[in-house]
Scaffold this motif. Structure first.
Motif, mmCIF file in Angstrom:
data_model
loop_
_atom_site.group_PDB
_atom_site.id
_atom_site.type_symbol
_atom_site.label_atom_id
_atom_site.label_comp_id
_atom_site.label_asym_id
_atom_site.label_seq_id
_atom_site.Cartn_x
_atom_site.Cartn_y
_atom_site.Cartn_z
ATOM 1 N N HIS A 14 0.250 -1.069 0.012
ATOM 2 C CA HIS A 14 -0.137 -0.102 -0.304
ATOM 3 C C HIS A 14 0.762 1.018 0.392
ATOM 4 O O HIS A 14 0.188 2.285 0.353
ATOM 5 C CB HIS A 14 -0.799 0.128 1.059
ATOM 6 C CG HIS A 14 -2.264 -0.984 1.247
ATOM 7 N ND1 HIS A 14 -3.417 -1.310 1.659
ATOM 8 C CD2 HIS A 14 -2.235 -2.343 -0.237
ATOM 9 C CE1 HIS A 14 -4.293 -1.997 1.786
ATOM 10 N NE2 HIS A 14 -3.314 -2.840 0.534
ATOM 11 N N ILE A 47 -9.310 3.508 0.767
ATOM 12 C CA ILE A 47 -9.764 3.035 0.013
ATOM 13 C C ILE A 47 -9.052 0.671 -0.280
ATOM 14 O O ILE A 47 -9.555 0.264 1.137
ATOM 15 C CB ILE A 47 -10.317 2.150 -1.360
ATOM 16 C CG1 ILE A 47 -11.685 3.548 -1.189
ATOM 17 C CG2 ILE A 47 -11.451 0.770 -1.611
ATOM 18 C CD1 ILE A 47 -12.225 3.811 -3.416
ATOM 19 N N MET A 48 -8.301 0.860 -0.170
ATOM 20 C CA MET A 48 -7.026 -0.389 -0.044
ATOM 21 C C MET A 48 -6.377 -0.171 1.419
ATOM 22 O O MET A 48 -7.012 -1.311 1.971
ATOM 23 C CB MET A 48 -5.688 -0.127 -1.107
ATOM 24 C CG MET A 48 -6.399 0.012 -2.416
ATOM 25 S SD MET A 48 -4.165 0.365 -2.860
ATOM 26 C CE MET A 48 -5.152 0.393 -5.445
ATOM 27 N N SER A 51 -10.375 -1.546 2.962
ATOM 28 C CA SER A 51 -10.179 -2.702 2.286
ATOM 29 C C SER A 51 -9.345 -3.808 3.012
ATOM 30 O O SER A 51 -10.361 -5.315 3.973
ATOM 31 C CB SER A 51 -9.643 -3.096 1.375
ATOM 32 O OG SER A 51 -11.201 -2.520 0.341
ATOM 33 N N GLU A 52 -7.943 -3.386 3.619
ATOM 34 C CA GLU A 52 -7.023 -4.798 3.989
ATOM 35 C C GLU A 52 -7.678 -5.009 6.120
ATOM 36 O O GLU A 52 -7.601 -6.095 6.823
ATOM 37 C CB GLU A 52 -6.189 -3.929 4.229
ATOM 38 C CG GLU A 52 -4.909 -4.767 5.008
ATOM 39 C CD GLU A 52 -3.196 -4.679 4.768
ATOM 40 O OE1 GLU A 52 -2.177 -5.443 5.367
ATOM 41 O OE2 GLU A 52 -3.276 -3.327 4.248
ATOM 42 N N MET A 54 -10.798 -4.106 7.031
ATOM 43 C CA MET A 54 -12.248 -5.165 6.992
ATOM 44 C C MET A 54 -11.183 -6.496 6.884
ATOM 45 O O MET A 54 -12.846 -7.566 7.479
ATOM 46 C CB MET A 54 -12.837 -4.292 6.586
ATOM 47 C CG MET A 54 -12.984 -2.520 6.655
ATOM 48 S SD MET A 54 -13.488 -2.662 8.143
ATOM 49 C CE MET A 54 -14.978 -3.967 8.530
ATOM 50 N N ASN A 55 -10.915 -6.710 6.314
ATOM 51 C CA ASN A 55 -10.827 -8.290 5.210
ATOM 52 C C ASN A 55 -10.310 -8.717 6.581
ATOM 53 O O ASN A 55 -10.338 -9.574 6.931
ATOM 54 C CB ASN A 55 -9.445 -8.416 4.104
ATOM 55 C CG ASN A 55 -9.127 -9.203 3.301
ATOM 56 O OD1 ASN A 55 -10.243 -10.040 3.383
ATOM 57 N ND2 ASN A 55 -8.073 -9.764 3.271
ATOM 58 N N TYR A 72 -17.587 -0.255 8.118
ATOM 59 C CA TYR A 72 -17.040 -0.501 5.977
ATOM 60 C C TYR A 72 -17.243 0.634 5.946
ATOM 61 O O TYR A 72 -16.546 1.445 5.254
ATOM 62 C CB TYR A 72 -17.027 -2.106 5.708
ATOM 63 C CG TYR A 72 -16.371 -1.906 4.259
ATOM 64 C CD1 TYR A 72 -15.224 -1.953 4.485
ATOM 65 C CD2 TYR A 72 -17.017 -1.899 2.806
ATOM 66 C CE1 TYR A 72 -14.787 -1.394 3.101
ATOM 67 C CE2 TYR A 72 -16.688 -1.901 2.255
ATOM 68 C CZ TYR A 72 -15.123 -2.067 2.011
ATOM 69 O OH TYR A 72 -14.618 -2.312 0.967
ATOM 70 N N GLU A 73 -18.750 0.074 5.915
ATOM 71 C CA GLU A 73 -19.824 1.432 5.026
ATOM 72 C C GLU A 73 -19.137 3.078 6.244
ATOM 73 O O GLU A 73 -19.254 4.263 4.516
ATOM 74 C CB GLU A 73 -20.718 1.334 5.511
ATOM 75 C CG GLU A 73 -21.595 0.597 4.476
ATOM 76 C CD GLU A 73 -22.529 -0.025 4.726
ATOM 77 O OE1 GLU A 73 -24.161 0.430 5.954
ATOM 78 O OE2 GLU A 73 -23.677 -0.773 3.649
ATOM 79 N N ILE A 76 -15.909 4.257 4.405
ATOM 80 C CA ILE A 76 -15.375 4.316 2.908
ATOM 81 C C ILE A 76 -16.345 5.647 2.474
ATOM 82 O O ILE A 76 -16.073 6.082 2.046
ATOM 83 C CB ILE A 76 -16.913 2.929 1.661
ATOM 84 C CG1 ILE A 76 -15.817 1.749 1.854
ATOM 85 C CG2 ILE A 76 -16.979 3.981 1.263
ATOM 86 C CD1 ILE A 76 -14.325 1.608 1.700
#
Length: 268
Positions: A14, A47-48, A51-52, A54-55, A72-73, A76
């Motif tokens: 990232h 975003i990346m 996402s990481e 939350m993943n 997450y929402e 974002i």
């Protein structure tokens, strides 16, 4: 001016290599386009990272999936403001747009179509203010105990009966309280009698008729009765509008909505 192809991101954990950007500097005439590309790259990286994070959390079986989705929402939504474009207009543009709107309304009248404005169903109010129009934010202010919530709910029910889909966010009443007030409004029976079972046979029939009337409607009144912060309110409003074609959103009431920064702070 360099194209987007020259700005392909070389990402390693990232981290972006900015070499491409420094080698392809923008000229003064293209500085806005260049700034937009930088802004888009910043949002992509955000975003990346989200996402990481939350993943990783998604693999934790102890985490509540619904809470993860809401987190997450919100995350974002927090970065979406970086891509907000300039929405300012000149008076010339505004006046031209307004005259176009009036012309469209006149054409609707000639064709026998309904006007785009939404009437509240309260004749005196509609006579003075002309109802609500798309894009407007109306604030209803009054002293405590003057009936703001009941007035707002009355408007919501009138719009519902007129075939409009309404989203009603209540941070003060729960679903049963709203249902009780709604049945009282439509039946003409006192809400205290309905809630405590003091209705006569005739009054009970009126309440059942009001409930049947609600069931027969093609439109809907969508209730949200949980404490929300601004991000939650925006997200839920967007979802309701997309899924159910909401015509109007009512928030009862503004002072109780929580600030995103701290759940302890109210916002006015």
């Amino acid at each position: 001016f360099p194209s987007h192809d020259n700005f392909r991101l070389r990402i390693n954990k990232h981290k972006i290599s900015w070499a491409e950007l420094t080698l392809n500097q923008a000229s003064p005439s293209h500085i806005k386009e260049y700034a937009l590309i930088l802004k888009q790259i910043k949002v992509r990286l955000s975003i990346m990272r989200i996402s990481e994070t939350m993943n990783t959390k998604a693999y934790d079986l102890l985490e509540d999936p619904l809470l993860l989705l809401e987190e997450y929402e919100r995350a974002i939504l927090s970065v979406s403001g970086d891509l907000t474009y300039d929405s300012s207009v000149t008076l010339t543009q505004a006046s031209s747009s307004f005259l176009d709107f009036l012309e469209q309304e006149e054409e609707r009248k000639e064709k026998g179509e309904k006007e785009s404005k939404i009437l509240t169903g309260i004749n005196e109010f509609d006579l003075v203010f002309g109802g609500f129009k798309a894009g407007q934010m109306i604030t209803l202010a009054a002293a405590t105990g003057m009936g703001k919530s009941s007035f707002a709910l009355n408007i919501a029910l009138n719009m519902l009966l007129d075939g409009k889909n309404v989203a009603f966010f209540s941070l003060e009443m729960n679903e049963h309280e709203i249902a009780n007030k709604s049945l009282a409004c439509l039946s003409g029976v006192d809400s205290y009698k309905i809630e405590n079972g003091y209705t006569s046979r005739d009054e009970k029939e009126k309440v059942l008729w009001a409930n049947h009337q609600i069931k027969q409607l093609q439109s809907n009144l969508f209730l949200e009765c949980k404490h929300l912060n601004l991000s939650d309110f925006k997200r839920k409003s967007r979802i309701l509008r997309k899924k159910n074609k909401i015509d109007i959103i009512i928030l009862d009431y503004l002072q109780l909505i929580e600030n995103n920064a701290s759940t302890k702070n109210n916002i006015s």
